[in-house]
Design a protein around this motif. Sequence first.
Motif, PDB file in Angstrom:
ATOM      1  N   TYR A  36       0.875  -1.176  -0.058  1.00 49.65           N
ATOM      2  CA  TYR A  36      -0.076  -0.103  -0.004  1.00 49.65           C
ATOM      3  C   TYR A  36       0.769   1.267   0.026  1.00 49.65           C
ATOM      4  N   PHE A  37       0.474   2.279  -0.707  1.00 49.71           N
ATOM      5  CA  PHE A  37       0.796   3.754  -0.511  1.00 49.71           C
ATOM      6  C   PHE A  37      -0.513   4.614  -0.405  1.00 49.71           C
ATOM      7  N   GLN A  38      -0.551   5.017   0.740  1.00 49.23           N
ATOM      8  CA  GLN A  38      -1.902   6.078   0.845  1.00 49.23           C
ATOM      9  C   GLN A  38      -1.654   7.275   1.421  1.00 49.23           C
ATOM     10  N   SER A  39      -1.931   8.386   0.848  1.00 51.98           N
ATOM     11  CA  SER A  39      -1.604   9.676   1.457  1.00 51.98           C
ATOM     12  C   SER A  39      -3.034  10.449   1.451  1.00 51.98           C
ATOM     13  N   LYS A  61      -0.062   9.994   6.042  1.00 55.15           N
ATOM     14  CA  LYS A  61       0.623   8.854   5.224  1.00 55.15           C
ATOM     15  C   LYS A  61       0.352   7.467   5.913  1.00 55.15           C
ATOM     16  N   ASN A  63       1.969   3.910   4.615  1.00 52.41           N
ATOM     17  CA  ASN A  63       2.578   3.238   3.589  1.00 52.41           C
ATOM     18  C   ASN A  63       2.790   1.688   4.472  1.00 52.41           C
ATOM     19  N   LYS A  64       2.320   0.633   3.870  1.00 55.36           N
ATOM     20  CA  LYS A  64       2.424  -0.828   4.567  1.00 55.36           C
ATOM     21  C   LYS A  64       2.401  -1.771   3.342  1.00 55.36           C
ATOM     22  N   GLY A 375      -4.194   7.102  -3.436  1.00 58.73           N
ATOM     23  CA  GLY A 375      -3.712   5.691  -3.029  1.00 58.73           C
ATOM     24  C   GLY A 375      -3.335   4.931  -4.146  1.00 58.73           C
TER      25      GLY A 375
END
Length: 384
Positions: A36-39, A61, A63-64, A375
């Motif tokens: 995941y990349f989420q902001s 943010k 990120n996981k 995302g």
Amino acid sequence: MKKVIAAAAGLMLVGAMVGTASAAVSIKGDARARFYFQSNYDLGATTTDEETGAVTRVREKDNKVASRVRMEMRGEAAGGAYAVGRLAIGNGTWDGGNSGTNDVGVADKAYIGVPMGMTELLAGRLPTQGLESTAFFEQDITRDGLSYHINPSDMAKITLGYYIPYEAAANGDLVNDNDITQWALWVQSQFAGGWATRLGVMYEDNQVTDLDEDDGAYGGIEFMGPAGPVAMSGALAFDDRNVDTGYGGFLKGMMNFGAASAGVNVGFTSDGFVTDGDFGFIMLGGGQSISPSSLILGTQGDTWWIGVPISFAVSEMLTLQANLVWADFDTNGDGFEISGSAIYAISDGCSVDLDVGYFAWSAPDEVQNEEDPFGAGLTFNVSF
């Protein structure tokens, strides 16, 4: 406890290997690893420390990486009765096992089934009915309880359900002891020309809060079928478990153009009604890898939307999808989603998906420091 669960799983596997002609055991499952990349999934919301006055973002943010393996086992007796159980193995975020990647437990299914002519009884932790073909409301939900299915013909099915979502631990009385109980009636039918409907109602008796407004009925109707070259689907649902009775509905039409397809999805929610999290697009609902929980349709108040989903099969292995969506949130402003997915089949039962989405939010004037969520999610899937 983990050793007990592992031993039980091992015994089931042994039973599968040594099963005789009088019984059958089968195993199926799925697994995934997701990056995941989420902001700005907090939409700019902040918290203030009461002692220091320091202002921090809620979720600027995130990120996981997360993964899981699910195995579903079905054992069938010689007379046709059966048992189903599904285990979730290592279901959590990669963090050294603290969030569940070291754990094994029942995922969401553990029930028995007893066929009796044109009827069937299910009891345990079992999947329940809802507007599941369209995923609009009450879709992919399991509950503790029992259901009785009646199949008067190949074109019709009636389901009666009794469920206990919450049982108070104080006294164990199933009737008058601060429990939550539910009753259900669902009817699904198929018609000539490829049309089908499902309609039903559930009633919830909530004795936990002892407030009349927390009791109530909920349900709806869905339909799907072809109208010439257009594949139509739609639903209308209600939820009376709050102070106000909420309503929601949608209408969708999709049409193929060779390797491409395009359509329109238009709908609404009102008075607190919230759609199922799997309904929608990518940022506005949809249940995709990067769908923000704060943008499930209905969570931002009365909502109207119109979306244009597009799909194109580049080859037998690669499919591209895109969404253009506008939504109005009444007093919470409005916004526009642009999103897309790429699905690539690596081999039979194995694929990799890339989801990317952006939501441009026009907040009302009184909201300060609003932010637009973005995302991206990369998922490797295996099914067997």
